[in-house]
Scaffold this active site. Structure first.
Site, PDB file in Angstrom:
ATOM      1  N   SER A 262      16.330  23.354  16.985  1.00 50.40           N
ATOM      2  CA  SER A 262      17.343  24.206  17.599  1.00 50.40           C
ATOM      3  C   SER A 262      16.849  25.650  17.589  1.00 50.40           C
ATOM      4  CB  SER A 262      18.660  24.090  16.829  1.00 50.40           C
ATOM      5  OG  SER A 262      18.509  24.724  15.577  1.00 50.40           O
ATOM      6  N   LYS A 263      17.717  26.530  18.108  1.00 49.24           N
ATOM      7  CA  LYS A 263      17.370  27.948  18.209  1.00 49.24           C
ATOM      8  C   LYS A 263      16.940  28.534  16.871  1.00 49.24           C
ATOM      9  CE  LYS A 263      20.263  29.545  21.915  1.00 49.24           C
ATOM     10  NZ  LYS A 263      21.673  29.676  22.073  1.00 49.24           N
ATOM     11  N   ARG A 264      17.599  28.076  15.802  1.00 50.35           N
ATOM     12  CA  ARG A 264      17.288  28.719  14.512  1.00 50.35           C
ATOM     13  C   ARG A 264      15.875  28.397  14.029  1.00 50.35           C
ATOM     14  NH1 ARG A 264      18.295  24.981  10.332  1.00 50.35           N
ATOM     15  NH2 ARG A 264      19.061  23.106  11.346  1.00 50.35           N
ATOM     16  N   GLY A 266      13.455  28.897  15.998  1.00 54.62           N
ATOM     17  CA  GLY A 266      12.615  29.724  16.878  1.00 54.62           C
ATOM     18  C   GLY A 266      12.308  29.049  18.207  1.00 54.62           C
TER      19      GLY A 266
END
Ligand code: GLU
Length: 492
Positions: A262-264, A266
């Site tokens: 996911s986005k977290r 990167g």
């Protein structure tokens, strides 16, 4: 099967942006289709109206376009960039196929393989709450499964309802997956899932089977997350007596913490990488190698080489881990392979935003780019890397002396360098190097004592290409001018 009969689809839901995981599934599907000279189809699965995000179809198509993928059939852009369709098995947008799904649901109703369920939301919530209380897994309990069909028809005229599939109550089903091998599931673990919702639209579970059948899909390549509901799809094929496509479930990409990417971690959308100046070739190469291996040692492939090498058997069961640093490294490799001219035109969008761009002379810019090419990881970094060639740096008296060198000593060595550089008749890398090396000898100093100040005075940077290279690009006049300026500052 004749080679050209392979038909593969990519079937995204238009629920927003397209992420790396979707793109990798897409690439596997396209590469497989191309390898077998088959047909690649883009189908849009928009039956979950609540999750629709406006503009997603265009976004998906733009992502495909950037990756260089053109559907042979299905949803695509026309020559004016408008969303259209091509192929004779359409429509390829599921919300436009309502009547088709209804016809097949009606067939199942008529054959008693499906039934109408009138359970209200409150009723279902209560049922779940009781199951939880009794420590049973929450599932639909089949309460309308045996309702008399005539009675059901009568109620349907005035009440909202859904259509549910009658799953077999017992028995096991085994199906073969090209990555995971044989997978056996117990029918008793599956409840009667909804096939047509109260809004008249089908669920994914129903629509994907109907469409894959009618669109003559030979190979389904989709995310691992669909394995859990696979028995539903298998039972649907069986209910219609249809042959099944071959299935390949693609392992999900994980972050370093082994959670779904996911986005977290990167990870960004595919088009965000475009904005940041990644090359599609690099993103493709990186993604395809996340969990696929060609069983050779070759690491960097051109598209045609990937097409030739691609084989679903090369997909590894283990969940691959996304590594943004490696992606940057791979991009750097692809950037370095480009002739500087090409690199310049690919980076034009970013270069054009620089304040010096309008006065940059083309040949000079190409040389400047060639000199920093080794260092760039993205196209977006290029303007920053070449900036000092266009904006003369203020001499930085803290930066220019080598280590603990006294400024007067630095100035003396720079003056010596200038004397040498002035003697050069033909400004070439070889001449510049020869001159500066002979001045180093003359001064009986270390390389760094003279070369660091020269490079730092010319660039104003901690890191840059080496002194000889920078001087060569800058030209004799500009080089000497910058060194003179530095000497002046060091002496003041
Ligand atoms: N619409 C599904 C998704 O976006 C497609 C799954 C499939 O390829 O069958 O995940």
């Amino acid at each position: 099967m004749a080679k050209n009969q392979v038909r593969v689809r990519f079937a995204p839901s238009p629920t927003g942006e397209m992420h790396l995981g979707n793109a990798r599934t897409l690439l596997f599907a396209v590469l497989f289709a191309r390898h077998h000279a088959g047909t690649f189809i883009l189908r849009i699965e928009d039956t979950d109206q609540e999750r629709l995000v406006k503009g997603s179809v265009e976004y998906i198509l733009k992502t495909l376009e950037w990756l260089g993928v053109t559907p042979d059939e299905g949803v695509c852009f026309d020559s004016k960039g408008q969303v259209t369709e091509t192929g004779d098995k359409g429509p390829y947008i599921q919300s436009q196929r309502r009547a088709i799904y209804q016809q097949y649901a009606d067939q199942l109703l008529a054959e008693s393989k499906a039934y109408r369920c009138f359970a209200t939301k409150e009723e279902l919530e209560l049922m779940r709450a009781e199951q939880v209380k009794a420590k049973q897994p929450p599932r639909y309990d089949g309460r309308y499964r045996d309702l008399d069909p005539t009675e059901a028809e009568r109620r349907a005229a005035g009440e909202p309802f859904v259509i549910r599939f009658k799953m077999p109550l017992q028995g096991k089903v085994t199906a073969h997956d090209l990555v995971y091998g044989d997978i056996t599931s117990d029918y008793a673990e599956q409840d009667d899932h909804i096939i047509i919702k109260s809004d008249g639209l089908p669920t994914y579970h129903f629509a994907n089977v109907i469409d894959d059948h009618l669109m003559q899909i030979t190979h389904v390549i989709r995310g691992q997350e669909w394995i859990a509901s696979w028995p539903r799809h298998l039972a649907t094929y069986a209910a219609f007596g249809w042959p099944m496509p071959e299935y390949t479930h693609v392992p999900l990409i994980f972050g370093p913490d082994k959670a779904k990417l996911s986005k977290r971690h990167g990870a960004k959308t595919v088009l965000a990488y475009k904005e940041e100046g990644y090359l599609p070739e690099a993103v493709i190469n990186y993604l395809v190698f996340l969990g696929w291996s060609p069983k050779t040692t070759q690491e960097f492939f051109l598209w045609d080489e990937l097409v030739a090498a691609f084989d679903l058997k090369g997909i590894n069961k283990a969940n691959p881990i996304f590594d943004p640093v490696k992606l940057g490294f791979v991009n750097g490799v692809y950037l370095r392979q480009l002739p500087a001219e090409q690199l310049m035109s690919k980076a034009e969008e970013w270069l054009a935003r620089a304040d010096w761009f309008d006065r940059a002379e083309r040949d000079y810019l190409v040389k400047a780019i060639a000199s920093v090419q080794e260092r760039a990881k993205t196209l977006a970094e290029l303007p920053g890397l070449v900036e000092f060639y266009f904006n003369r740096p203020e001499p930085d008296v803290k930066l220019i002396p080598f280590k603990t060198q006294a400024p007067t000593e630095t100035a003396r060595l720079l003056e010596l360098a200038v004397v040498g550089l002035k003697e050069i008749k033909e400004w070439t890398l070889i001449e510049i190097e020869a001159q500066l090396r002979s001045r180093i000898e003359q001064a009986a100093c270390q390389n760094g004592e003279l070369l660091w100040p020269v490079r730092a005075a010319l660039t104003g940077r901690e890191a840059s290409p080496g002194a000889f290279e920078v001087a060569e690009v800058l030209g004799q006049t500009e080089t000497i001018l910058r060194l003179d300026e530095a000497v002046k500052q060091l002496k003041s």
